[in-house]
Scaffold this active site. Structure first.
Site, PDB file in Angstrom:
ATOM      1  N   THR A 146      10.484   4.475  -1.950  1.00 56.97           N
ATOM      2  CA  THR A 146       9.366   3.976  -2.576  1.00 56.97           C
ATOM      3  C   THR A 146       8.770   4.776  -3.436  1.00 56.97           C
ATOM      4  O   THR A 146       9.123   6.018  -3.594  1.00 56.97           O
ATOM      5  CB  THR A 146       8.285   3.670  -1.643  1.00 56.97           C
ATOM      6  OG1 THR A 146       7.541   5.136  -1.183  1.00 56.97           O
ATOM      7  CG2 THR A 146       8.604   3.255  -0.188  1.00 56.97           C
ATOM      8  N   ASP A 147       7.767   4.195  -4.412  1.00 54.23           N
ATOM      9  CA  ASP A 147       6.954   4.938  -5.181  1.00 54.23           C
ATOM     10  C   ASP A 147       5.691   5.308  -4.477  1.00 54.23           C
ATOM     11  O   ASP A 147       5.450   4.933  -3.199  1.00 54.23           O
ATOM     12  CB  ASP A 147       6.603   4.172  -6.593  1.00 54.23           C
ATOM     13  CG  ASP A 147       6.239   5.246  -7.693  1.00 54.23           C
ATOM     14  OD1 ASP A 147       6.014   6.265  -7.408  1.00 54.23           O
ATOM     15  OD2 ASP A 147       6.451   4.623  -8.921  1.00 54.23           O
ATOM     16  N   TRP A 148       4.665   6.095  -5.144  1.00 52.74           N
ATOM     17  CA  TRP A 148       3.828   6.711  -4.249  1.00 52.74           C
ATOM     18  C   TRP A 148       2.864   5.725  -3.409  1.00 52.74           C
ATOM     19  O   TRP A 148       2.171   5.012  -4.467  1.00 52.74           O
ATOM     20  CB  TRP A 148       2.984   7.530  -5.194  1.00 52.74           C
ATOM     21  CG  TRP A 148       1.959   8.543  -4.995  1.00 52.74           C
ATOM     22  CD1 TRP A 148       0.540   8.224  -4.661  1.00 52.74           C
ATOM     23  CD2 TRP A 148       1.941   9.754  -4.962  1.00 52.74           C
ATOM     24  NE1 TRP A 148      -0.094   9.207  -4.568  1.00 52.74           N
ATOM     25  CE2 TRP A 148       0.638  10.556  -4.228  1.00 52.74           C
ATOM     26  CE3 TRP A 148       2.777  10.659  -4.911  1.00 52.74           C
ATOM     27  CZ2 TRP A 148       0.392  11.583  -4.238  1.00 52.74           C
ATOM     28  CZ3 TRP A 148       2.769  11.970  -4.673  1.00 52.74           C
ATOM     29  CH2 TRP A 148       1.378  12.576  -4.362  1.00 52.74           C
ATOM     30  N   GLY A 149       2.801   5.908  -2.378  1.00 55.10           N
ATOM     31  CA  GLY A 149       1.876   5.320  -1.554  1.00 55.10           C
ATOM     32  C   GLY A 149       2.158   3.738  -1.471  1.00 55.10           C
ATOM     33  O   GLY A 149       1.052   3.170  -1.061  1.00 55.10           O
ATOM     34  N   ASP A 150       3.299   3.292  -1.684  1.00 50.15           N
ATOM     35  CA  ASP A 150       3.560   1.836  -2.008  1.00 50.15           C
ATOM     36  C   ASP A 150       3.733   1.201  -0.769  1.00 50.15           C
ATOM     37  O   ASP A 150       3.737  -0.292  -0.712  1.00 50.15           O
ATOM     38  CB  ASP A 150       4.595   1.626  -3.020  1.00 50.15           C
ATOM     39  CG  ASP A 150       3.859   1.673  -4.481  1.00 50.15           C
ATOM     40  OD1 ASP A 150       2.704   1.260  -4.727  1.00 50.15           O
ATOM     41  OD2 ASP A 150       4.745   2.102  -5.389  1.00 50.15           O
TER      42      ASP A 150
END
Length: 780
Positions: free
Chosen positions: A318-322
Site C-alpha cells: 500500500t501507500d502511506w496509511g491507505d
C-alpha cells in the site's frame, strides 16, 4: 570568484572518460539463490509459520515508531532505537520498516548502525526472518547524506537518453545498498498528462511510450539486467502508483478520478506492463479513487488485472496509511477492521500502516479466524514477501557495510548527475540567437529560484518536502553561484526581486528589492531571470492557480521594461503558465528539477560550453483552461476538421510536447519505408537521414509519430512510437532506422481489447511525412 568546492572541468573530464563499471567484489557469504531455490525455501518456511507470524510479515511500520521519543510520530535527536522495537519486531513479528526518522537524512554509517540493530532484533524471532527495509530513493538515495542526487524523473524524461537513466538508477542502487537499504519505492510510472497534478515531476511525463521505455531502464538499473537483486550493489524496485494515480479530476493529490477502462488500459497501463515484464519485484498502489472505488479495495484492478491478467508475481504494498483511509477518508468501511478485510481480499500483500500496527495485526488475525479473509490469501501475500527477501539475499546478509562502497558520492557519480542535467535542460525560445551569452557580459541574476539549492532539487531530497536541502547541499552551486563561477563574480550582480519566505515545510512569496532589481537591469547587458516553484510534493503541492505567481509575473515585467534582453530560466516541477509575460522574454530555458548539479549544467548551457538537447516530456500549456496533452482528439483542433462549426483552433499550447531547440540546426530528409502496406505478420522498416546543418556539434532527438487517420474509436491526432538520441558533428549526416509492427499501432477499443483496423496511417519524423496502410488488422 566562487568555486564552491565544485570543479566543473573535472566533472566534464569524468563524464567523458569515467564509467560506472567496476570489478564487483562479492560481499555476500553465499551467492544469490536461484528462482527454484527460492521457491523451495519459501514453501518450507511457510509451513513452519504461525498465522501471527504470517500477518506480521504483511505489516510495515515507519522508523519513528521504534525510535526513542515521546510518541510514535517523532523521535528525539540524535536518533536512537527504543526498546519498543522488541514489541513491534518480536511480539508482533513486523516484517518491514520504511522511511527515515524525523524526516531527515542520515549518513551511510548511521544507516548501517540503525539497520543492523533492527535486523539483530528481528533475528531473535524463532524463524529468524530478516526485516525488509524500504525508502523513497526516487532521484538518488533521498535520505542519505552525501548521496548523489540526480535530476528528478521529469527531467530524465526530457533528456530522452535511456543510457543515462539506467546509469542514474545503477548509481542510486549502489548508494542505497551502501546505506544498508535494499528496497526503493521507485520508479514512478504514473502518466503525467495533467500539469495541475503536484506529483507530475516525479514521473516521466505525459507519453505512455516514454514512460514505458524509461521505466524499464530504471528497473534494470536498480535490479540489474537479469534482476539479480541479491547482488551487493542492486536493490528491489517498486513501481508506483498502480493505477491511474496522476489523473484526478480536480488535479489535486489523492482526489477522485473518473477514468474509462479503455483510457486506463491504453494510456495508464503500458508503463506498468513494461516494468512488470522487465522483472520489477514490487508495486505500490494508487492512494486515490477511480470511478468511486478506492484502488486499495479494487479487486478487479489488484487481482484480476495486476496479478492474473498481467501475471505479476511480486509484492503489492500500500501507500502511506491507505488501508486506514478506506474507513477514515473514503467511508467504504465501517471501521478499521473492515477496511483491512477489503484491502487484503482485494489483493494487497503488505500494509504501509505506518503507525498503529497493533490494529492491523490483531484485526487481520481475527479476520482469518472468522473466515472473512481466507488462509490462502494470507499465504499468497506472505509467499510474495518472502520471495523478495530471499531474492535480496537478506537471509544470508541482512546488512551491508558502507566501507564496501568506495564509490559512494564519488566524482564519477557526480559527473553522471551533471551529464543528465546537461542533456535534460530544454531550450524553448531563443529569439535572435541571444544564447549562448558572452562570458564578458555584465549579468544581472534575479528571481526567487536564483540562489536556492532547494528549488533545484525539489521534494524527496534529504527530506519529504525538500525543506532541508539547504542544510545538506550547501557545497553545491546554486544558479547564481554557477554563473559567478562561469564568468567571474565581478561580472555578476544579484538582486532577488522576489524571495520564498520559509515556514517549516511550506512557503510563501514576498517581494524582495523588486524595484532595485528593475533598476539594476538597466545597468546590465543581460538579465537571467530565475522563476518557478519552491519544493513540494503530494498534498502540500496542490494548486488553486496554474499561473506562475503574481509577484513573479510583476518582477518579469519590471526587469523587461529596462529594455535589456531577459533570459527566462524556469525551475519548476510542472509547467506553470507564463503567457502573460513570455513575449517580453528573449529566451526561455526549462531546467525542470535538475538536482545538485543543475546550476552548473545550466551555466554551461547559457554561456555556450554545452549545446542544449532536452525535449519537453509534456505539453506546456498557454492557458489555464487548455491543459490537454499532445495525444488529444481532432475535435480539439476545429480548424483542421470539416463541419459547420469551424472555430479557431483550441489546441494552442505555449510549447508543444517534444519541442526543444539547439544552438545548431538539423535537417531531416529521405524518409523511407520498406513497404507501403503491412499486415500483422510484417515489420515496417523506417529510415531517415538527419544532418547537422549548423556550425557546432549537437545532439538531436529523432522522434517518430504516427496518426491513425480513421478508426472505429476516435483516434488521437498523433502518437509517439519511437525515439532515438544521436550526436552529430557540423555537416555530419546519420541514417536512423526504426522498426514498427502492427502491434505498435494498436488502440484499446470499447471492449477493453487492444486492436488494429485496416486503414491509412501517416508517419511523421521532423518535417517529413509519409503514408502507409494496414491490411488484415484485428484484435491482438
Amino acid at each position: 570568484m566562487n568555486l564552491k568546492k565544485i570543479a566543473i572541468i573535472g566533472l566534464l573530464a569524468l563524464s567523458s572518460q569515467a564509467t560506472f563499471a567496476q570489478k564487483k567484489k562479492s560481499t555476500s557469504v553465499k551467492p544469490p539463490l536461484t528462482a527454484a531455490q527460492i521457491e523451495t525455501k519459501v514453501e518450507d518456511l511457510l509451513k513452519q509459520m504461525t498465522l501471527e507470524e504470517k500477518v506480521g510479515q504483511m505489516a510495515q511500520i515507519t522508523l519513528d515508531v521504534i525510535g526513542k521519543g515521546d510518541n510514535r510520530f517523532a523521535s528525539f535527536e540524535p536518533f536512537a532505537l527504543d526498546d519498543k522495537m522488541t514489541d513491534a519486531l518480536v511480539h508482533y513479528k513486523i516484517g518491514s520498516v520504511l522511511n527515515t526518522a524525523n524526516n531527515r537524512a542520515r549518513t551511510p554509517q548511521v544507516w548501517n548502525d540503525i539497520v543492523s540493530k533492527i535486523q539483530d532484533v528481528a533475528m531473535k524471532n524463532r524463524l529468524k526472518i530478516p526485516v525488509l527495509y524500504g525508502v523513497d530513493a526516487i532521484h538518488g538515495t533521498t535520505y542519505t547524506v552525501g548521496a548523489t542526487m540526480f535530476p528528478q524523473q521529469i527531467a530524465q524524461a526530457a533528456s530522452r537518453n535511456r543510457e543515462l537513466v539506467r546509469k542514474g538508477a545503477e548509481i542510486t542502487a549502489y548508494e542505497t545498498r551502501a546505506s544498508s537499504i535494499p528496497w526503493t519505492f521507485s520508479p514512478v510510472l504514473d502518466l503525467g498528462a495533467d500539469p495541475r497534478f503536484p506529483r507530475q515531476w516525479e514521473g516521466f511525463g505525459e507519453d505512455p511510450y516514454i514512460g514505458s521505455e524509461m521505466g524499464v531502464q530504471m528497473v534494470k538499473g536498480y535490479e540489474g539486467q537479469d534482476n539479480t537483486v541479491g547482488d551487493y550493489d542492486k536493490v528491489a524496485s517498486c513501481m508506483k502508483h498502480f493505477l491511474g494515480y496522476g489523473a484526478p479530476t480536480s488535479g489535486k493529490d489523492r482526489t477522485p478520478a473518473f477514468i474509462p477502462d479503455d483510457v486506463l488500459r491504453e494510456y495508464h497501463l503500458p508503463a506498468f506492463k513494461a516494468a512488470i515484464e522487465a522483472g520489477s519485484h514490487s508495486i505500490m498502489i494508487n492512494s486515490g479513487i477511480i470511478n468511486n472505488i478506492p484502488v486499495h479495495s479494487n479487486y478487479n484492478l489488484l487481482t484480476k488485472l495486476l496479478k492474473e491478467e498481467l501475471g505479476f508475481k511480486g509484492l503489492v504494498v500500500t501507500d502511506w496509511g491507505d488501508i486506514e483511509n478506506l474507513h477514515r477518508r473514503d467511508h467504504i468501511a465501517k471501521d478499521d477492521k473492515e477496511a483491512i478485510m477489503l484491502a487484503i481480499n482485494a489483493g494487497i500483500d503488505m500494509s504501509m500502516i505506518p503507525y498503529q500496527y497493533e490494529t492491523f495485526c490483531n484485526g487481520l488475525v481475527e479476520l482469518v479466524k472468522e473466515g472473512k479473509v481466507k488462509q490462502e490469501r494470507i499465504d499468497d501475500a506472505v509467499r510474495r514477501i518472502l520471495k523478495v527477501k530471499y531474492a535480496l539475499n537478506l537471509f544470508d546478509k541482512p546488512v551491508t557495510d558502507s566501507k564496501d562502497y568506495p564509490k559512494f558520492g564519488s566524482k564519477e557519480f557526480e559527473a553522471a548527475s551533471y551529464q543528465m542535467a546537461s542533456e535534460a535542460i530544454t531550450l524553448l525560445k531563443n529569439d535572435g540567437n541571444v544564447l549562448p551569452l558572452s562570458k564578458q557580459a555584465k549579468v544581472l541574476v534575479t528571481g526567487p529560484n536564483a540562489n536556492s539549492m532547494r528549488t533545484l532539487n525539489g521534494g524527496w531530497t534529504y527530506s519529504w518536502q525538500g525543506e532541508k536541502v539547504e542544510e545538506f547541499a550547501s557545497k553545491y552551486n546554486t544558479i547564481l553561484e554557477a554563473v559567478q563561477t562561469k564568468v567571474g563574480a565581478a561580472n555578476v550582480n544579484y538582486v532577488p526581486g522576489v524571495s520564498y519566505k520559509m515556514d517549516g515545510k511550506y512557503y510563501e512569496e514576498a517581494a524582495d528589492k523588486m524595484d532595485e532589481a528593475a533598476e539594476a537591469a538597466k545597468n546590465a547587458d543581460v538579465v537571467i531571470l530565475c522563476l518557478g516553484e519552491n519544493s513540494y510534493t503530494e498534498k502540500p503541492g496542490d494548486l488553486q492557480d496554474l499561473n506562475i505567481s503574481d509577484l513573479q509575473i510583476e518582477l518579469a515585467k519590471k526587469v523587461a521594461a529596462a529594455g535589456k534582453p531577459v533570459i527566462l530560466v524556469l525551475n519548476e516541477g510542472r509547467p506553470r503558465l507564463i503567457s502573460r509575460f513570455e513575449p517580453l522574454m528573449k529566451a526561455v530555458v526549462q531546467t525542470y528539477l535538475p538536482g545538485n548539479f543543475g546550476g552548473d549544467a545550466l551555466a554551461s548551457i547559457l554561456f555556450g560550453d554545452i549545446n542544449p538537447s532536452g525535449k519537453l516530456p509534456y505539453t506546456y500549456p498557454r492557458y489555464a483552461n487548455a491543459t490537454i496533452p499532445y495525444f488529444h482528439k481532432l475535435s480539439e483542433e476545429q480548424t483542421k476538421a470539416e463541419g459547420v462549426y469551424n472555430y479557431e483552433a483550441d489546441f494552442n499550447p505555449q510549447y508543444q510536447f517534444g519541442f526543444g531547440l539547439s544552438y545548431t540546426t538539423f535537417n531531416y530528409a529521405n524518409l523511407k519505408l520498406n513497404k507501403t502496406a503491412i499486415t500483422n505478420s510484417d515489420e515496417l522498416q523506417v529510415s531517415i537521414d538527419v544532418t547537422n546543418t549548423g556550425s557546432r556539434e549537437g545532439k538531436e532527438v529523432v522522434q517518430l509519430f504516427t496518426s491513425d487517420l480513421f478508426a472505429s474509436t476516435t483516434p488521437d491526432v498523433k502518437r509517439l512510437r519511437r525515439f532515438e538520441k544521436l550526436s552529430l558533428k557540423p555537416g555530419e549526416t546519420k541514417t536512423i532506422t526504426f522498426t514498427l509492427t502492427v502491434k505498435d499501432l494498436a488502440f484499446v477499443n470499447h471492449e477493453g481489447v487492444w486492436t488494429t483496423e485496416d486503414g491509412d496511417f501517416d508517419l511523421m519524423i521532423g518535417d517529413q511525412k509519409v503514408k502507409f496502410n494496414v491490411i488484415n488488422g484485428n484484435k491482438l
